[in-house]
Design a protein around this motif. Sequence first.
Motif, mmCIF file in Angstrom:
data_model
loop_
_atom_site.group_PDB
_atom_site.id
_atom_site.type_symbol
_atom_site.label_atom_id
_atom_site.label_comp_id
_atom_site.label_asym_id
_atom_site.label_seq_id
_atom_site.Cartn_x
_atom_site.Cartn_y
_atom_site.Cartn_z
ATOM 1 N N THR A 198 0.836 -1.200 0.000
ATOM 2 C CA THR A 198 0.000 0.000 0.000
ATOM 3 C C THR A 198 0.871 1.250 0.000
ATOM 4 O OG1 THR A 198 -1.753 -1.160 1.172
ATOM 5 C CG2 THR A 198 -1.787 1.251 1.272
ATOM 6 N N LEU A 199 1.901 1.264 0.827
ATOM 7 C CA LEU A 199 2.789 2.424 0.875
ATOM 8 C C LEU A 199 3.507 2.631 -0.451
ATOM 9 C CD1 LEU A 199 4.212 2.020 4.490
ATOM 10 C CD2 LEU A 199 2.471 3.647 3.689
ATOM 11 N N ARG A 200 3.881 1.532 -1.118
ATOM 12 C CA ARG A 200 4.535 1.650 -2.427
ATOM 13 C C ARG A 200 3.551 2.165 -3.478
ATOM 14 N NH1 ARG A 200 9.643 -0.872 -3.140
ATOM 15 N NH2 ARG A 200 9.541 0.310 -5.059
ATOM 16 N N LEU A 201 2.292 1.724 -3.401
ATOM 17 C CA LEU A 201 1.278 2.222 -4.335
ATOM 18 C C LEU A 201 1.040 3.718 -4.141
ATOM 19 C CD1 LEU A 201 -1.347 -0.664 -4.286
ATOM 20 C CD2 LEU A 201 0.075 0.032 -6.218
ATOM 21 N N LEU A 202 1.144 4.176 -2.896
ATOM 22 C CA LEU A 202 0.961 5.601 -2.623
ATOM 23 C C LEU A 202 2.026 6.445 -3.319
ATOM 24 C CD1 LEU A 202 -0.010 5.601 1.157
ATOM 25 C CD2 LEU A 202 -1.462 6.225 -0.786
ATOM 26 N N GLN A 203 3.214 5.877 -3.526
ATOM 27 C CA GLN A 203 4.283 6.619 -4.198
ATOM 28 C C GLN A 203 3.917 6.950 -5.642
ATOM 29 O OE1 GLN A 203 7.766 4.190 -3.775
ATOM 30 N NE2 GLN A 203 8.077 4.755 -1.640
ATOM 31 N N GLY A 204 3.156 6.057 -6.294
ATOM 32 C CA GLY A 204 2.774 6.296 -7.679
ATOM 33 C C GLY A 204 1.509 7.114 -7.836
ATOM 34 N N MET A 205 0.855 7.442 -6.724
ATOM 35 C CA MET A 205 -0.403 8.186 -6.775
ATOM 36 C C MET A 205 -0.122 9.673 -6.996
ATOM 37 S SD MET A 205 -3.482 7.945 -3.975
ATOM 38 C CE MET A 205 -2.796 9.011 -2.732
ATOM 39 N N PRO A 206 -0.882 10.311 -7.904
ATOM 40 C CA PRO A 206 -0.691 11.761 -8.099
ATOM 41 C C PRO A 206 -0.883 12.517 -6.791
ATOM 42 C CG PRO A 206 -2.172 10.854 -9.766
ATOM 43 C CD PRO A 206 -1.925 9.763 -8.765
ATOM 44 N N HIS A 246 -7.406 16.528 -4.926
ATOM 45 C CA HIS A 246 -8.439 15.601 -5.396
ATOM 46 C C HIS A 246 -8.089 14.163 -5.013
ATOM 47 C CE1 HIS A 246 -9.038 12.788 -8.937
ATOM 48 N NE2 HIS A 246 -10.206 12.776 -8.343
ATOM 49 N N THR A 247 -6.890 13.732 -5.341
ATOM 50 C CA THR A 247 -6.480 12.351 -5.075
ATOM 51 C C THR A 247 -6.417 12.081 -3.579
ATOM 52 O OG1 THR A 247 -5.097 12.596 -7.027
ATOM 53 C CG2 THR A 247 -4.816 10.606 -5.783
ATOM 54 N N LEU A 248 -5.840 12.999 -2.831
ATOM 55 C CA LEU A 248 -5.748 12.832 -1.382
ATOM 56 C C LEU A 248 -7.140 12.764 -0.748
ATOM 57 C CD1 LEU A 248 -4.039 12.630 1.174
ATOM 58 C CD2 LEU A 248 -4.036 15.122 1.266
ATOM 59 N N SER A 249 -8.058 13.606 -1.208
ATOM 60 C CA SER A 249 -9.418 13.607 -0.657
ATOM 61 C C SER A 249 -10.107 12.268 -0.892
ATOM 62 C CB SER A 249 -10.244 14.720 -1.307
ATOM 63 O OG SER A 249 -9.669 15.972 -1.056
ATOM 64 N N VAL A 250 -10.024 11.769 -2.113
ATOM 65 C CA VAL A 250 -10.679 10.498 -2.432
ATOM 66 C C VAL A 250 -10.019 9.358 -1.666
ATOM 67 C CG1 VAL A 250 -11.216 8.855 -4.274
ATOM 68 C CG2 VAL A 250 -11.494 11.305 -4.669
ATOM 69 N N PHE A 251 -8.718 9.405 -1.525
ATOM 70 C CA PHE A 251 -7.998 8.383 -0.761
ATOM 71 C C PHE A 251 -8.488 8.361 0.688
ATOM 72 C CE2 PHE A 251 -4.503 7.411 2.157
ATOM 73 C CZ PHE A 251 -4.244 6.096 1.794
ATOM 74 N N VAL A 252 -8.555 9.523 1.319
ATOM 75 C CA VAL A 252 -8.975 9.603 2.723
ATOM 76 C C VAL A 252 -10.430 9.152 2.880
ATOM 77 C CG1 VAL A 252 -9.424 11.204 4.633
ATOM 78 C CG2 VAL A 252 -7.268 11.337 3.365
ATOM 79 N N ILE A 253 -11.296 9.601 1.992
ATOM 80 C CA ILE A 253 -12.709 9.212 2.071
ATOM 81 C C ILE A 253 -12.849 7.696 1.900
ATOM 82 C CG2 ILE A 253 -14.938 9.372 0.881
ATOM 83 C CD1 ILE A 253 -14.149 12.371 0.350
ATOM 84 N N CYS A 258 -17.407 6.348 -4.151
ATOM 85 C CA CYS A 258 -16.123 6.979 -4.468
ATOM 86 C C CYS A 258 -15.859 7.175 -5.959
ATOM 87 C CB CYS A 258 -14.985 6.190 -3.834
ATOM 88 S SG CYS A 258 -14.977 6.361 -2.040
ATOM 89 N N ILE A 259 -16.382 6.313 -6.806
ATOM 90 C CA ILE A 259 -16.136 6.499 -8.244
ATOM 91 C C ILE A 259 -16.776 7.790 -8.744
ATOM 92 C CG2 ILE A 259 -16.593 5.574 -10.556
ATOM 93 C CD1 ILE A 259 -16.130 2.762 -9.343
ATOM 94 N N PRO A 260 -18.077 8.010 -8.498
ATOM 95 C CA PRO A 260 -18.649 9.288 -8.956
ATOM 96 C C PRO A 260 -17.980 10.495 -8.289
ATOM 97 C CG PRO A 260 -20.406 7.764 -8.364
ATOM 98 C CD PRO A 260 -19.118 7.139 -7.931
ATOM 99 N N LEU A 293 -14.643 11.070 -10.003
ATOM 100 C CA LEU A 293 -14.860 11.640 -11.341
ATOM 101 C C LEU A 293 -15.266 13.110 -11.245
ATOM 102 C CD1 LEU A 293 -16.717 8.672 -13.068
ATOM 103 C CD2 LEU A 293 -14.405 9.511 -13.570
ATOM 104 N N ALA A 294 -16.164 13.429 -10.317
ATOM 105 C CA ALA A 294 -16.607 14.815 -10.151
ATOM 106 C C ALA A 294 -15.456 15.716 -9.714
ATOM 107 C CB ALA A 294 -17.753 14.884 -9.134
ATOM 108 N N LEU A 295 -14.684 15.259 -8.743
ATOM 109 C CA LEU A 295 -13.543 16.062 -8.281
ATOM 110 C C LEU A 295 -12.507 16.226 -9.386
ATOM 111 C CD1 LEU A 295 -13.052 14.765 -4.630
ATOM 112 C CD2 LEU A 295 -13.853 17.023 -5.352
ATOM 113 N N SER A 296 -12.280 15.186 -10.160
ATOM 114 C CA SER A 296 -11.344 15.264 -11.275
ATOM 115 C C SER A 296 -11.825 16.278 -12.306
ATOM 116 C CB SER A 296 -11.178 13.888 -11.916
ATOM 117 O OG SER A 296 -10.289 13.953 -12.989
#
Length: 190
Positions: free
Chosen positions: A131-139, A143-150, A169-171, A174-177
């Motif tokens: 999970t921590l390694r996947l976080l390194q590749g996350m933008p 927007h991304t941080l908000s969706v991750f936390v939610i 979370c998908i909608p 998409l809306a935040l993006s």
Amino acid sequence: MQLPNRIRPTLWDLFFNFAMVGLFGFGGVMPWARQMMVDRRQWVDDAEFAELLTTGQFFPGPNIGNICIIFGSRQRGLAGAWVSIIGLYLFPTIVTILAGFAYTKWWHLYAVQQVFGAVMPIATGLMLGTTLRLLQGMPRNVHTLSVFVITFVLIGLLLLPLWMVLLICIPLSLALSYLTQGIMTRGDGT
């Protein structure tokens, strides 16, 4: 997904490497698959692996199986999908059948129960590490941080089922993006 400077894996490469992931993937194969695909073979980078994982989560079945099928298919078509998934599940299937026989024969022994209990923190650590390694590749943006936390709150703290988290979370993502892109476009004066 295939950069020009990367060597495209052969059918044998796909079969052998995913078979080794399956064979040594005790406690969960996702960390081993990520290590093989990103660190050792460099077939994909962290962002591409995260994209494969995200795509794989939308289909029924184990995420890692879906990753194998998608990646194998992208690299070598239908044959690549087949050899990747067969490689991944060949050894675990054999080991699981043998373990089932051993379980019925020796599970009543305290030492056997202790060994299996000792593996739990290792498996958890492997998943956390991945999970921590996947976080390194996350933008890295709001927007991304908000969706991750939610997402974390909904599934990790509120214990909502996965289908419900995805439905929320998908909608939202998409809306935040869309909003983020709109704000960035207006901010540039275009």
